[in-house]
Design an enzyme around this catalytic site. Structure first.
Site, PDB file in Angstrom:
ATOM      1  CG  ASP A  20      -2.164   0.840   1.014  1.00 54.67           C
ATOM      2  OD1 ASP A  20      -3.236   0.243   0.749  1.00 54.67           O
ATOM      3  OD2 ASP A  20      -2.085   2.091   1.088  1.00 54.67           O
TER       4      ASP A  20
ATOM      5  CB  CYS B 160     -14.877  -0.059  -5.108  1.00 49.53           C
ATOM      6  SG  CYS B 160     -13.462   1.024  -4.989  1.00 49.53           S
TER       7      CYS B 160
ATOM      8  CG  ASN C  73       2.682   4.209  -7.424  1.00 45.11           C
ATOM      9  OD1 ASN C  73       2.034   3.315  -7.981  1.00 45.11           O
ATOM     10  ND2 ASN C  73       2.538   5.478  -7.710  1.00 45.11           N
TER      11      ASN C  73
ATOM     12  CG  ASP D  18      -9.877  -3.970  -2.891  1.00 50.05           C
ATOM     13  OD1 ASP D  18     -10.683  -3.426  -3.692  1.00 50.05           O
ATOM     14  OD2 ASP D  18     -10.088  -4.003  -1.659  1.00 50.05           O
TER      15      ASP D  18
HETATM   16  N1  SAH Z   1      -8.055  -4.030   0.048  1.00 48.91           N
HETATM   17  C1  SAH Z   1      -8.360  -3.093   1.099  1.00 48.91           C
HETATM   18  C2  SAH Z   1      -8.994  -1.825   0.618  1.00 48.91           C
HETATM   19  C3  SAH Z   1      -8.202  -1.059  -0.385  1.00 48.91           C
HETATM   20  S1  SAH Z   1      -8.665   0.614  -0.500  1.00 48.91           S
HETATM   21  C4  SAH Z   1      -9.276  -3.763   2.119  1.00 48.91           C
HETATM   22  O1  SAH Z   1      -9.882  -4.771   1.797  1.00 48.91           O
HETATM   23  O2  SAH Z   1      -9.378  -3.251   3.221  1.00 48.91           O
HETATM   24  C5  SAH Z   1      -7.450   1.223  -1.554  1.00 48.91           C
HETATM   25  C6  SAH Z   1      -6.069   1.341  -0.944  1.00 48.91           C
HETATM   26  O3  SAH Z   1      -5.199   1.711  -2.000  1.00 48.91           O
HETATM   27  C7  SAH Z   1      -5.893   2.396   0.122  1.00 48.91           C
HETATM   28  O4  SAH Z   1      -5.377   1.799   1.275  1.00 48.91           O
HETATM   29  C8  SAH Z   1      -4.889   3.395  -0.464  1.00 48.91           C
HETATM   30  O5  SAH Z   1      -3.971   3.867   0.500  1.00 48.91           O
HETATM   31  C9  SAH Z   1      -4.191   2.539  -1.466  1.00 48.91           C
HETATM   32  N2  SAH Z   1      -3.606   3.229  -2.641  1.00 48.91           N
HETATM   33  C10 SAH Z   1      -4.138   4.217  -3.382  1.00 48.91           C
HETATM   34  N3  SAH Z   1      -3.342   4.499  -4.429  1.00 48.91           N
HETATM   35  C11 SAH Z   1      -2.280   3.655  -4.337  1.00 48.91           C
HETATM   36  C12 SAH Z   1      -1.119   3.444  -5.132  1.00 48.91           C
HETATM   37  N4  SAH Z   1      -0.914   4.140  -6.253  1.00 48.91           N
HETATM   38  N5  SAH Z   1      -0.255   2.492  -4.756  1.00 48.91           N
HETATM   39  C13 SAH Z   1      -0.469   1.766  -3.642  1.00 48.91           C
HETATM   40  N6  SAH Z   1      -1.547   1.926  -2.857  1.00 48.91           N
HETATM   41  C14 SAH Z   1      -2.439   2.854  -3.193  1.00 48.91           C
END
Ligand code: SAH
Length: 485
Positions: free
Chosen positions: A342, A429, A368, A389
């Site tokens: 994340d 989503c 990232n 996700d």
């Molecule tokens: N799978 C998680 C929910 C994911 S929500 C669950 O089930 O609880 C989306 C997540 O993506 C967030 O935690 C956000 O911090 C992360 N995120 C957003 N852009 C991102 C990127 N470019 N690289 C890595 N993480 C990212």
């Protein structure tokens, strides 16, 4: 107070009325013909206008014979004072927003006399629905806006803490808050209720700025915990409020910025402690800090998908966009090694606490996701299971194409890293990216990566986020589980 006042009438076009007749509950501002003087968030009666002439507006699509039937029927019951509007048809009661593009959200196809009673009944019905259909957890969405016929209100339960979000003008006034809060307190007996206010939503609805904070604490908690925290301060409850209501507003208590432990209530450094608790789902345990994190705290809509993914997952797993480790913690029960990725450090810190709580060792990488997947796939790394996700890439129809490119890139990279027999769990989503769109993305990623994919499960959101037929926006989460061959 808006709940008991006489209800003003809002007139809408035929297009708007057709939408309601097709079971949707929204009417856009462009379909509002007449709503003069209606106050923000008011409960209104909605009627359809039948224009008398072709130049009278968008609603003049009916044939002369249809018009005369409608006019004849309605003249008896709904005489209109507007000379331009010959006949009307009552469509029911709704919440009105003076700011949002969604001007009307229907609450009933009939005129509602006692809105307070309707809301109390719907809150109770939402709770009964969960008692019936939600299993293996003490954390679930109690009220899902249109999905529970309470448009504009979100309430999540995390064990003994409730977290709410007000999304429209109708739910913001104090009398309305008292109404649903007291119902939730009676039925669910929480220790604390917090509000997660979304500044963007409040701006769009032209609601005054409001910080996230405590809106209510259980009286037990109040007597047991607060006095220790407030030593030396004035009594927090104004005389006229004390004992006058089962709803204690934090604003009245003067504690919106103070954070108080709800369970365990152990003091931390300084004057602030956190509203924290623990919750569980599918036998996995999570820490919950009510005023930290994203959305109302956790992604409860994935609960059933976590359990499904765990069933198929094996070997070495990579959970991309792990947040606080929802998928990773479940995969850890069926995989040999799990890595969660994340870009948010606070999310990974919470994920690590969750891992410790469950006695699991999971590797967390702050990165990232796009960069990491590119590097890993280019360097030939392999995983047996990959979960994708990402956050909602398409927040509007305009960004759909860009979003689809983003999903394609992620899925392509992931598929390159999955050997035959590997499991891909891919989610979206974004409401504006449909289930069909996601399948197409996956097909094209499979073609480009020379993989054959078989769909094991084509899933949506958990049952505590009910999707209502007729309101397609209530179905937004997609989760495809497939196996590479
Ligand atoms: N799978 C998680 C929910 C994911 S929500 C669950 O089930 O609880 C989306 C997540 O993506 C967030 O935690 C956000 O911090 C992360 N995120 C957003 N852009 C991102 C990127 N470019 N690289 C890595 N993480 C990212």
């Amino acid at each position: 107070m808006p709940i008991t006042e006489d209800q003003p009438v809002v007139t809408i076009t035929r297009r708007g009325a057709d939408r309601i007749r097709s079971a949707h509950v929204w009417v856009y501002r462009s379909d509002v013909v007449q709503a003069e003087g209606v106050s923000p968030g008011a409960v209104v009666l909605v009627q359809e206008a039948h224009k008398s002439s072709g130049n009278a507006g968008k609603s003049a699509h009916s044939t002369p014979s249809q018009r005369s039937v409608a006019q004849g029927r309605n003249r008896a019951t709904q005489p209109s004072s507007d000379t331009n509007v010959r006949a009307t048809r009552m469509l029911g009661s709704a919440f009105y927003s003076t700011a949002s593009e969604i001007a009307i959200r229907m609450i009933s196809p009939k005129p509602v006399k006692d809105v307070g009673q309707l809301i109390r009944e719907r809150v109770r019905a939402a709770i009964s629905y969960r008692e019936r259909f939600v299993k293996d957890t003490n954390a679930y969405r109690v009220i899902f806006s249109e999905g529970d016929f309470l448009p504009g209100l979100i309430v999540d339960k995390y064990n003994d803490i409730l977290s709410l979000q007000v999304l429209t003008q109708a739910w913001d006034p104090e009398p309305m808050r008292k109404l649903f809060l007291s119902e939730l307190q009676d039925a669910l007996q929480p220790k604390a209720i917090v509000e997660r206010s979304d500044p963007r939503v409040r701006r769009l609805e032209q609601l005054p700025e409001k910080e996230s904070g405590i809106v209510w604490l259980s009286p037990n908690l109040y007597t047991d915990v607060i006095p220790n925290r407030l030593s030396g301060e004035k009594p927090a409850v104004p005389e006229r409020e004390a004992g006058s209501s089962s709803v204690r507003s934090a604003a009245l208590l003067g504690m919106t910025s103070r954070r108080v432990g709800a369970t365990g209530a152990s003091p931390v450094e300084g004057s602030e402690t956190a509203i924290t608790t623990e919750f569980h789902m599918n036998g996995v345990h999570f820490v919950y800090d009510a005023l930290a994190g994203q959305k109302t705290g956790a992604f409860l809509d994935q609960r059933e998908n976590y359990a499904a993914a765990e069933k198929y997952a094996r070997g070495e797993a990579l959970d991309v966009f792990t947040y606080q480790g929802g998928f990773a913690l479940h995969l850890a029960r069926s995989c040999d090694k799990v890595t969660g990725v994340d870009s948010s450090r606070p999310a990974l810190e919470a994920a690590d606490q969750n891992a410790a709580l469950n006695g699991r060792e999971i590797e967390w990488i702050e990165a990232n996701a796009f960069d990491l997947l590119r590097d890993y796939s280019d360097s030939g790394r392999k995983y047996d299971t990959i979960v994708l996700d990402p956050p909602a890439f398409a927040k509007s129809r305009q960004t759909r194409e860009t979003a689809i490119r983003g999903y394609k890139e992620l899925n392509l990279r992931a598929l390159k890293m999955l050997p035959p027999g590997g499991i891909l769990v891919t989610c979206s989503c974004s409401y504006h990216v449909s289930a069909t769109d996601l399948l197409e993305v996956l097909s094209s990623a499979a073609l480009d990566s020379h993989r054959n994919l078989r769909i094991l499960e084509n899933r949506g959101q958990a049952k505590d986020h009910p999707s209502v037929l007729g309101v397609p926006e209530t179905a937004y989460l997609k989760c495809l589980i497939s196996v590479v061959s």
